[in-house]
Design a protein around this motif. Sequence first.
Motif, mmCIF file in Angstrom:
data_model
loop_
_atom_site.group_PDB
_atom_site.id
_atom_site.type_symbol
_atom_site.label_atom_id
_atom_site.label_comp_id
_atom_site.label_asym_id
_atom_site.label_seq_id
_atom_site.Cartn_x
_atom_site.Cartn_y
_atom_site.Cartn_z
ATOM 1 N N PHE A 295 41.475 26.362 13.814
ATOM 2 C CA PHE A 295 42.204 26.996 14.909
ATOM 3 C C PHE A 295 43.127 25.987 15.590
ATOM 4 N N SER A 296 42.637 24.775 15.786
ATOM 5 C CA SER A 296 43.393 23.742 16.500
ATOM 6 C C SER A 296 44.592 23.226 15.718
ATOM 7 N N HIS A 297 44.572 23.366 14.409
ATOM 8 C CA HIS A 297 45.673 22.837 13.594
ATOM 9 C C HIS A 297 46.581 23.923 13.037
ATOM 10 N N ALA A 298 46.312 25.174 13.340
ATOM 11 C CA ALA A 298 47.159 26.267 12.856
ATOM 12 C C ALA A 298 48.415 26.350 13.719
ATOM 13 N N PRO A 299 49.573 26.663 13.094
ATOM 14 C CA PRO A 299 50.790 26.800 13.899
ATOM 15 C C PRO A 299 50.680 28.045 14.787
ATOM 16 N N LEU B 38 51.571 20.084 3.091
ATOM 17 C CA LEU B 38 52.192 21.219 3.767
ATOM 18 C C LEU B 38 52.335 20.981 5.267
ATOM 19 N N GLU B 39 51.508 20.126 5.835
ATOM 20 C CA GLU B 39 51.601 19.824 7.261
ATOM 21 C C GLU B 39 52.971 19.288 7.638
ATOM 22 N N ARG B 40 53.661 18.666 6.688
ATOM 23 C CA ARG B 40 54.996 18.124 6.965
ATOM 24 C C ARG B 40 55.993 19.231 7.315
ATOM 25 N N PHE B 41 55.705 20.454 6.896
ATOM 26 C CA PHE B 41 56.649 21.552 7.091
ATOM 27 C C PHE B 41 56.242 22.518 8.192
ATOM 28 N N LEU B 42 55.032 22.354 8.730
ATOM 29 C CA LEU B 42 54.543 23.262 9.763
ATOM 30 C C LEU B 42 54.792 22.684 11.148
ATOM 31 N N ILE C 185 45.258 16.897 20.622
ATOM 32 C CA ILE C 185 44.483 18.058 20.175
ATOM 33 C C ILE C 185 43.061 18.011 20.715
ATOM 34 N N ALA C 186 42.450 16.857 20.774
ATOM 35 C CA ALA C 186 41.083 16.748 21.303
ATOM 36 C C ALA C 186 41.031 17.193 22.762
ATOM 37 N N GLU C 187 42.033 16.813 23.551
ATOM 38 C CA GLU C 187 42.089 17.244 24.956
ATOM 39 C C GLU C 187 42.294 18.756 25.048
ATOM 40 N N MET C 188 43.132 19.286 24.184
ATOM 41 C CA MET C 188 43.366 20.730 24.184
ATOM 42 C C MET C 188 42.093 21.494 23.790
ATOM 43 N N GLN C 189 41.315 20.938 22.853
ATOM 44 C CA GLN C 189 40.053 21.566 22.464
ATOM 45 C C GLN C 189 39.084 21.596 23.638
ATOM 46 N N LYS C 190 38.981 20.478 24.372
ATOM 47 C CA LYS C 190 38.109 20.420 25.550
ATOM 48 C C LYS C 190 38.515 21.478 26.570
ATOM 49 N N GLU C 191 39.826 21.596 26.787
ATOM 50 C CA GLU C 191 40.329 22.583 27.740
ATOM 51 C C GLU C 191 39.989 24.004 27.293
ATOM 52 N N LEU C 192 40.150 24.280 26.014
ATOM 53 C CA LEU C 192 39.837 25.601 25.471
ATOM 54 C C LEU C 192 38.346 25.913 25.623
ATOM 55 N N LEU C 193 37.496 24.959 25.239
ATOM 56 C CA LEU C 193 36.049 25.179 25.351
ATOM 57 C C LEU C 193 35.628 25.327 26.813
ATOM 58 N N GLY C 194 36.292 24.613 27.717
ATOM 59 C CA GLY C 194 36.032 24.773 29.147
ATOM 60 C C GLY C 194 36.421 26.164 29.628
ATOM 61 N N PHE C 195 37.529 26.677 29.116
ATOM 62 C CA PHE C 195 37.964 28.030 29.470
ATOM 63 C C PHE C 195 36.934 29.056 28.989
ATOM 64 N N PHE D 89 32.848 32.262 18.300
ATOM 65 C CA PHE D 89 34.072 31.967 17.553
ATOM 66 C C PHE D 89 34.279 30.467 17.373
ATOM 67 N N PHE D 90 34.062 29.705 18.438
ATOM 68 C CA PHE D 90 34.351 28.265 18.392
ATOM 69 C C PHE D 90 33.113 27.393 18.201
ATOM 70 N N GLN D 91 31.948 28.008 18.028
ATOM 71 C CA GLN D 91 30.712 27.247 17.827
ATOM 72 C C GLN D 91 30.762 26.441 16.536
ATOM 73 N N GLU D 92 31.296 27.030 15.494
ATOM 74 C CA GLU D 92 31.396 26.335 14.207
ATOM 75 C C GLU D 92 32.552 25.334 14.278
ATOM 76 N N ARG D 93 32.263 24.074 14.039
ATOM 77 C CA ARG D 93 33.252 22.989 14.167
ATOM 78 C C ARG D 93 34.472 23.218 13.274
ATOM 79 N N LYS D 94 34.242 23.681 12.034
ATOM 80 C CA LYS D 94 35.368 23.910 11.110
ATOM 81 C C LYS D 94 36.313 24.973 11.655
ATOM 82 N N MET D 95 35.761 26.017 12.260
ATOM 83 C CA MET D 95 36.603 27.064 12.833
ATOM 84 C C MET D 95 37.450 26.508 13.973
ATOM 85 N N LEU D 96 36.840 25.686 14.817
ATOM 86 C CA LEU D 96 37.572 25.070 15.920
ATOM 87 C C LEU D 96 38.684 24.166 15.383
ATOM 88 N N GLU D 97 38.389 23.381 14.356
ATOM 89 C CA GLU D 97 39.398 22.497 13.762
ATOM 90 C C GLU D 97 40.534 23.293 13.126
#
Length: 158
Positions: free
Chosen positions: A150-154, A103-107, A114-124, A140-148
Amino acid sequence: MPEERLSSPFLADLREGDAFEGFYVIRESSLNTTVNGKYYLRLTIADSSASLRANMWDAPAEIFQDCPPSSVIKVQGVSETYRGRQQLRITRLRHAHESEYSLERFLPHTKFDIAEMQKELLGFVDSLADPDYKALGEAFFQERKMLEDFSHAPAARD
């Protein structure tokens, strides 16, 4: 169509005359007739890069039942230009099985790291002055799966 000429490109990468084969989602579909009374299937198909008009000429009327909007099909065809606009001429198509595509092919997805964006978000979150908002962001972002996830959702686009 010789197998070696086929590719599985994103729609935005197709150029006039390119033969292709790939998996695409149907946005719109209709069964029409030519002036000669022959059926043709008119689709708008898409992936994460673009959506294009696609026609299958001399299509059997039954094929329309296999092409409802939001379904995924495997398509073989050629990219061409008609009246100055790119479109696809479908030579073969079939309903795709879920195990054949991701499904990622269509989103839509970001072009940024993404790793840099995650660092920026956690810094914020870490910089929040209000202790309640900071605690909420950390929870909200403490759980790694939730962060992942969130980071891959359109995301929304304007």
